[in-house]
Design a protein around this motif. Structure first.
Motif, PDB file in Angstrom:
ATOM      1  N   LYS A  72       0.814  -1.219   0.000  1.00 47.23           N
ATOM      2  CA  LYS A  72       0.000   0.000   0.000  1.00 47.23           C
ATOM      3  C   LYS A  72       0.849   1.271   0.000  1.00 47.23           C
ATOM      4  CE  LYS A  72      -4.020  -1.834  -0.098  1.00 47.23           C
ATOM      5  NZ  LYS A  72      -4.923  -1.596  -1.211  1.00 47.23           N
ATOM      6  N   ILE A  75       3.424   2.123   2.027  1.00 45.35           N
ATOM      7  CA  ILE A  75       3.959   2.581   3.309  1.00 45.35           C
ATOM      8  C   ILE A  75       5.387   2.078   3.437  1.00 45.35           C
ATOM      9  CG2 ILE A  75       3.733   2.418   5.828  1.00 45.35           C
ATOM     10  CD1 ILE A  75       0.682   2.032   5.341  1.00 45.35           C
ATOM     11  N   SER A 116      -4.592   5.690  10.097  1.00 44.19           N
ATOM     12  CA  SER A 116      -5.660   5.057   9.319  1.00 44.19           C
ATOM     13  C   SER A 116      -5.143   4.362   8.063  1.00 44.19           C
ATOM     14  CB  SER A 116      -6.745   6.067   8.970  1.00 44.19           C
ATOM     15  OG  SER A 116      -6.233   7.079   8.137  1.00 44.19           O
ATOM     16  N   LYS A 117      -4.134   4.914   7.409  1.00 40.89           N
ATOM     17  CA  LYS A 117      -3.589   4.280   6.198  1.00 40.89           C
ATOM     18  C   LYS A 117      -2.974   2.919   6.531  1.00 40.89           C
ATOM     19  CE  LYS A 117      -0.674   5.096   2.181  1.00 40.89           C
ATOM     20  NZ  LYS A 117       0.221   6.022   1.489  1.00 40.89           N
ATOM     21  N   GLN A 135      -5.890   0.489   7.103  1.00 35.91           N
ATOM     22  CA  GLN A 135      -6.526   0.152   5.822  1.00 35.91           C
ATOM     23  C   GLN A 135      -5.685  -0.850   5.059  1.00 35.91           C
ATOM     24  OE1 GLN A 135      -7.110   3.951   3.978  1.00 35.91           O
ATOM     25  NE2 GLN A 135      -8.921   4.432   5.190  1.00 35.91           N
ATOM     26  N   SER A 136      -4.354  -0.704   5.099  1.00 37.62           N
ATOM     27  CA  SER A 136      -3.496  -1.640   4.360  1.00 37.62           C
ATOM     28  C   SER A 136      -3.529  -3.032   4.961  1.00 37.62           C
ATOM     29  CB  SER A 136      -2.053  -1.121   4.316  1.00 37.62           C
ATOM     30  OG  SER A 136      -1.418  -1.312   5.555  1.00 37.62           O
ATOM     31  N   GLU A 169     -10.865   1.388   1.154  1.00 39.23           N
ATOM     32  CA  GLU A 169     -10.242   2.716   0.996  1.00 39.23           C
ATOM     33  C   GLU A 169     -11.221   3.789   1.390  1.00 39.23           C
ATOM     34  OE1 GLU A 169      -7.025   3.400  -0.318  1.00 39.23           O
ATOM     35  OE2 GLU A 169      -6.585   1.295  -0.425  1.00 39.23           O
TER      36      GLU A 169
END
Length: 156
Positions: free
Chosen positions: A22, A24, A144-145, A148-149, A156
């Motif tokens: 994702k 990161i 949050s990212k 989500q990943s 998303e």
């Protein structure tokens, strides 16, 4: 976004792989097996690996852009260790962190101990999230990212 992953066993590696997919950047630290961490780096499962928590904090926080319009970018550190190693790891990690940094604890630590850790970290200005994800709404929004990943549906 950069994340420091403390513990690169099955859980830590799986989380790292999902976050990398994702976009990161994930820096890994394994206190027990640096050679294995190097192998995970070579396989593309982590963005880099380090030999100490001090170097992990430096890697996560090394960025030419320390601030955004929303304020300082926090250092985010995830712990995927057995309960017996968490408190010793935090004893070493906490003096290296700054107010506003975030710890996400995915360990199997007893909930009462986690509540004590959250209180202690809050007194230092460090946000602590136990994998049960209670409290610390500001930290949850900032991460949050990551969540989500890691979500099976990758919403998303």
């Amino acid at each position: 976004m950069k994340v420091g992953m403390i513990g690169l066993g099955r859980t830590g590696e799986g989380m790292s792989r999902r976050m990398i997919e994702k976009g990161i950047e994930v820096w890994g630290y394994s206190s027990s097996n640096y050679e294995s961490a190097c192998g995970q780096y070579e396989a593309g499962y982590i963005s880099g690996c380090v030999t100490s928590l001090e170097y992990l904090v430096q890697a996560v926080k090394s960025d030419s852009k320390k601030y955004t319009s929303a304020g300082r970018i926090p250092g985010i550190f995830q712990i995927t260790l057995p309960e017996v190693k968490v408190e010793d790891t935090l004893d070493e990690l906490l003096p290296l962190l700054e107010e506003g940094d975030i710890i996400i604890d995915y360990s199997n630590t007893d909930i009462r101990t986690c509540q004590e850790l959250e209180l202690y970290c809050s007194k230092l200005g460090i946000l602590y999230i136990f994998s049960g994800v209670y409290g610390a709404h500001v930290a949850i929004d900032a991460c949050s990212k990551i969540f989500q990943s890691l979500s099976p549906g990758n919403v998303e």
